[in-house]
Design an enzyme around this catalytic site. Structure first.
Site, PDB file in Angstrom:
ATOM      1  CD  GLU A   1      28.579 100.518  92.913  1.00 15.40           C
ATOM      2  OE1 GLU A   1      28.288  99.804  91.933  1.00 15.40           O
ATOM      3  OE2 GLU A   1      29.698 100.488  93.442  1.00 15.40           O
TER       4      GLU A   1
ATOM      5  CE  LYS B   1      28.962  97.900  95.335  1.00 11.68           C
ATOM      6  NZ  LYS B   1      29.414  96.661  94.731  1.00 11.68           N
TER       7      LYS B   1
HETATM    8  C1  5MM Z   1      33.105 100.707  93.143  1.00  8.61           C
HETATM    9  O1  5MM Z   1      33.245  99.442  92.612  1.00  8.61           O
HETATM   10  C2  5MM Z   1      32.317  98.456  93.036  1.00  8.61           C
HETATM   11  C3  5MM Z   1      32.623  97.980  94.417  1.00  8.61           C
HETATM   12  O2  5MM Z   1      33.939  97.538  94.463  1.00  8.61           O
HETATM   13  P1  5MM Z   1      34.923  98.023  95.619  1.00  8.61           P
HETATM   14  O3  5MM Z   1      34.373  97.405  96.890  1.00  8.61           O
HETATM   15  O4  5MM Z   1      36.251  97.458  95.226  1.00  8.61           O
HETATM   16  O5  5MM Z   1      34.893  99.513  95.644  1.00  8.61           O
HETATM   17  C4  5MM Z   1      32.371  97.285  92.045  1.00  8.61           C
HETATM   18  O6  5MM Z   1      31.169  96.570  92.050  1.00  8.61           O
HETATM   19  C5  5MM Z   1      32.689  97.777  90.674  1.00  8.61           C
HETATM   20  O7  5MM Z   1      31.534  98.272  90.113  1.00  8.61           O
HETATM   21  C6  5MM Z   1      33.331  96.627  89.942  1.00  8.61           C
HETATM   22  O8  5MM Z   1      34.584  96.354  90.492  1.00  8.61           O
HETATM   23  C7  5MM Z   1      33.428  96.825  88.438  1.00  8.61           C
HETATM   24  O9  5MM Z   1      34.099  97.953  88.092  1.00  8.61           O
HETATM   25  P2  5MM Z   1      34.219  98.331  86.520  1.00  8.61           P
HETATM   26  O10 5MM Z   1      34.943  99.633  86.538  1.00  8.61           O
HETATM   27  O11 5MM Z   1      35.002  97.242  85.889  1.00  8.61           O
HETATM   28  O12 5MM Z   1      32.837  98.425  85.982  1.00  8.61           O
END
Ligand code: 5MM
Length: 334
Positions: free
Chosen positions: A175, A217
């Site tokens: 990602e 991702k």
């Molecule tokens: C970018 O965040 C990831 C995708 O979420 P969105 O679709 O809301 O952008 C997500 O998998 C993210 O890694 C998690 O929400 C965990 O974030 P943290 O900051 O708690 O590691």
């Protein structure tokens, strides 16, 4: 080992389905709960996961869920461990294995922590039923960022992570997130995303990561959240696919976007539009967190009496995104 990885990909890459990111760490889960006036306790985080992961028809639209470590050991209201709840509905449990971000230079750029001891943690997670993993790197857009130094370092770390995950018999989600925050133009985002993705695939190749057992991702190519005259849905879809076609090898089975701060409706519309651009070389789907969960959180407010309405809101978004993976969504379905 290849047979194991092949089986995981087969279960995760399913037409009409996508991945749910439910891997908010304690701090991020706290922000989500605060937005509905709920205290960030372990029990409320469990109830939040219970609300989402036990929604009726969950497995119809969601092929995999990225979990946060504590959720692996939590139980749904039924008393069943969450990884088993998912398995029962044909959804693959996965786990976020990075350990957050660390600022490294005067431009406030960040690298991702978690390579140390990764192998041991992977073995532990595998025992709990996790079959895939996720690691997130972030990039900011400004006059001087993302810097070449950060692009190189993040790519190398993503590749080392992916290599180790495959060696342990799991599928890595890679990602690289170019953040939407800021006033930058879609041109700047296109340039930054191209450089980032090129570096990531060069590094994956260098580490001999098997692309056919890897999922990307990425963020979409989009204008900054605070940009004036942000690009429209068609332009976002066209530019995103253009960049992906130029940088992502065809052997990769699936691209599952993050939503990154887009509204739920925007994230669905953008994905849908990409599927109107003709045949794509990979499966193109979603791995949203906020864009799938926000309406459900708002409907839930932490209250048992709202559970059914909240689950309905979640499934509505999952269904619309499922349609978007086939180019069959339209705004009037909202
Ligand atoms: C970018 O965040 C990831 C995708 O979420 P969105 O679709 O809301 O952008 C997500 O998998 C993210 O890694 C998690 O929400 C965990 O974030 P943290 O900051 O708690 O590691």
């Amino acid at each position: 080992m290849s047979e194991v990885l092949k089986g995981i990909i087969k279960d995760m890459v399913v037409p009409g389905k996508g991945i749910l990111a439910a891997d908010e760490s304690v701090g991020t889960a706290g922000k989500r709960l605060a937005s509905i006036g709920v205290e960030n306790t372990e029990e409320m985080r469990r109830q939040y996961r219970n609300m989402i992961l036990t929604a009726p028809d969950f497995g119809k639209y969601i092929s995999g869920v990225i979990l946060f470590e504590e959720t692996l050991a939590h139980k749904a209201d039924s008393g069943t461990l969450f990884p088993d709840v998912l398995k029962k509905v044909g959804t693959v449990p996965g786990i976020k294995v990075d350990q957050g971000l660390q600022e490294v230079n005067e431009k406030k750029e960040q690298v991702t922590k978690g390579l140390e001891g990764l192998g041991e943690r992977l073995e532990k997670y595998k025992k709990t039923g996790a079959r895939f993993t996720k690691w997130r790197a972030v990039y900011t857009i400004s006059e001087s960022t993302p810097s070449d130094e950060i692009i190189k370092q993040n790519a190398a770390d993503l590749a080392k992570y992916a290599k180790s995950v495959q060696e342990h018999g799991m599928v890595p989600i890679v990602e690289p997130e170019v953040l939407i925050d800021g006033t930058h133009s879609i041109d700047q985002c296109e340039k930054a995303t191209s450089k980032v993705l090129k570096a990531v695939f060069d590094a994956l190749k260098k580490e001999n990561v098997k692309l056919e057992y890897t999922i990307l991702k990425p963020s979409m190519v989009i204008s900054g959240k605070e940009a004036e005259n942000g690009a429209g849905v068609k332009e976002v879809a066209q530019r995103t696919i253009k960049v992906l076609k130029a940088t992502v090898p065809k052997e990769l089975p699936s691209i599952n976007f993050l939503s990154g701060g887009q509204t739920p409706e925007e994230a669905t519309a953008h994905l849908n539009e990409m599927h109107k651009l003709g045949e794509l070389p990979w499966y193109v789907s979603f791995s949203y967190a906020r864009a799938l969960q926000e309406p459900a959180l708002k409907a839930w407010k932490g209250k048992k009496e709202n559970l059914a309405a909240a689950q309905k809101a979640f499934i509505q978004r999952a269904r619309l995104n499922g349609l978007a993976t086939q180019g069959k969504y339209s705004e009037d379905m909202e």
